[in-house]
Design a protein around this motif. Structure first.
Motif, PDB file in Angstrom:
ATOM      1  N   SER A  68       0.870  -1.194   0.068  1.00 14.68           N
ATOM      2  CA  SER A  68      -0.050   0.016  -0.038  1.00 14.68           C
ATOM      3  C   SER A  68       1.020   1.153  -0.096  1.00 14.68           C
ATOM      4  O   SER A  68       0.684   2.416  -0.591  1.00 14.68           O
ATOM      5  CB  SER A  68      -1.147   0.010   1.249  1.00 14.68           C
ATOM      6  N   SER A  71       2.432   1.954  -3.353  1.00 11.42           N
ATOM      7  CA  SER A  71       1.441   2.427  -4.472  1.00 11.42           C
ATOM      8  C   SER A  71       1.064   4.059  -3.814  1.00 11.42           C
ATOM      9  O   SER A  71       0.896   4.771  -4.896  1.00 11.42           O
ATOM     10  CB  SER A  71      -0.030   1.593  -4.140  1.00 11.42           C
ATOM     11  N   GLU A  72       1.026   4.278  -2.857  1.00 13.61           N
ATOM     12  CA  GLU A  72       0.961   5.844  -2.336  1.00 13.61           C
ATOM     13  C   GLU A  72       2.394   6.651  -2.847  1.00 13.61           C
ATOM     14  O   GLU A  72       1.941   7.691  -3.327  1.00 13.61           O
ATOM     15  CB  GLU A  72       0.989   5.806  -0.966  1.00 13.61           C
ATOM     16  N   GLN A 121       1.829   6.971  -6.874  1.00 16.47           N
ATOM     17  CA  GLN A 121       0.768   7.812  -7.432  1.00 16.47           C
ATOM     18  C   GLN A 121       0.996   9.236  -7.189  1.00 16.47           C
ATOM     19  O   GLN A 121       0.934  10.200  -7.836  1.00 16.47           O
ATOM     20  CB  GLN A 121      -0.452   7.334  -6.823  1.00 16.47           C
ATOM     21  N   THR A 122       1.988   9.427  -5.886  1.00 19.63           N
ATOM     22  CA  THR A 122       2.054  10.599  -5.658  1.00 19.63           C
ATOM     23  C   THR A 122       3.224  11.254  -6.319  1.00 19.63           C
ATOM     24  O   THR A 122       3.371  12.454  -6.946  1.00 19.63           O
ATOM     25  CB  THR A 122       2.310  10.641  -3.874  1.00 19.63           C
ATOM     26  N   LYS A 146       5.715   7.868   5.171  1.00 24.61           N
ATOM     27  CA  LYS A 146       4.801   8.900   4.559  1.00 24.61           C
ATOM     28  C   LYS A 146       5.104  10.183   4.924  1.00 24.61           C
ATOM     29  O   LYS A 146       4.713  11.159   4.001  1.00 24.61           O
ATOM     30  CB  LYS A 146       3.478   8.491   5.213  1.00 24.61           C
TER      31      LYS A 146
END
Length: 313
Positions: free
Chosen positions: A193, A196-197, A200-201, A302
């Motif tokens: 996950s 993927s973040e 995409q960012t 993050k």
């Protein structure tokens, strides 16, 4: 981005030393497996502890040899480290030559029953390093003869490390195979996950170029189409006009947008340099210091993603 970081290149006097462990490190190393009957696992430094603890859960006792924030390359083993390895069932390391202190420490521990897990098995190391822009006349370099070891900063390679830990723990403690498999599966799902973040960012600003002082981010850069183009070295005590000019030239050459430091580092030189360069001083975390909760990895990564997103705009 000009990233000036310090985790693998200089010791941080504000962090714990080998003789004064942080409360987290003491807590992580507090449970004697002899009394609990559980498999005793020792890990080298924070990222490896986080991954191992995530997989082991409560069915094994997991300790950390190096207090978070300790300089990995220059670490000198303590008698407590030798004792911990001498009484352990399993030793988990990053590999790729990062933990130079381990070879002699393991020999001194004289533990023929010790199982070693190298979490970098199956990972192809990056050997080329970025060009070096030297500002200071003399700087201590860390030669990564087995390739760059900072694989844990790529969530996809972190999945391989977790898989290696899972397989090693199952081999050493087959009675808890089901728990190790379930815990590893859950953690790997979170890593997927996170990947993927990041994709995409960061795809919104492709080929974002950055310069780093600490050569910790080539795997992250390769994974998400960023470009680490140079390693800038600055002195630890004072900046000469030549130092500043060399840094300014590097910023201009590579069209740098931001200046990075690492968490917990209050470096007046970096603040001074950021003013000279008219750049904001931001934080990028190599995960070598922080909390011992396995979820800290995702929290820190993050935060790194937000930093990169802001700096790459």
């Amino acid at each position: 981005m000009l990233s000036i970081t310090t985790g693998c290149s200089q010791s941080n006097p504000t962090q714990g030393t080998t003789s004064e462990q942080s409360p987290q490190a003491q807590e992580a190393a507090s449970t004697p497996s002899a009394q609990s009957g559980k498999t005793k696992v020792v890990t080298t430094f924070l990222p490896i502890y986080l991954f191992t603890k995530a997989v082991a859960g409560n069915v094994a006792d997991v300790e950390i040899l190096m207090p978070p924030g300790t300089e990995v390359h220059e670490y000198q083993a303590t008698p407590e480290n030798v004792k911990a390895i001498a009484t352990a069932n399993v030793l988990v390391k990053n590999g790729l030559g990062l933990e130079e202190f381990l070879e002699d420490t393991v020999k001194n521990a004289q533990n023929p029953k010790l199982t070693e897990i190298d979490t970098s098995i199956g990972i192809k190391p990056l050997n080329e390093i970025s060009p070096i822009v030297k500002t200071a006349q003399e700087e201590k370099d860390h030669d990564h003869t087995q390739g760059n070891p900072h694989v844990w900063l790529d969530p996809v390679l972190a999945k391989q490390q977790v898989t290696n830990i899972r397989d090693g723990l199952i081999a050493a403690d087959p009675a808890n195979k089901t728990t190790y498999e379930a815990n590893a599966t859950a953690y790997i799902k979170e890593l997927e996950s996170l990947n993927s973040e990041f994709q995409q960012t960061l795809q919104k600003n492709p080929s974002c170029t950055f310069i780093t002082f600490h050569d910790a981010f080539p795997y992250l850069a390769k994974r998400y189409n960023l470009k680490q183009v140079a390693v800038v070295q600055i002195p630890e005590d004072q900046l000469s006009p030549t130092d500043v000019q060399n840094a300014v030239n590097a910023v201009k050459k590579y069209k740098v947008k931001a200046l990075f430091s690492e968490p917990g580092v209050d470096n007046k030189l970096l603040r001074s340099l950021s003013k000279d360069l008219k750049l904001n001083l931001r934080t990028l975390d190599s995960l070598e210091t922080g909390e011992t909760d396995p979820q800290h990895y995702f929290k820190a990564m993050k935060a790194n993603l937000q930093t990169l997103e802001t700096a790459c705009k």
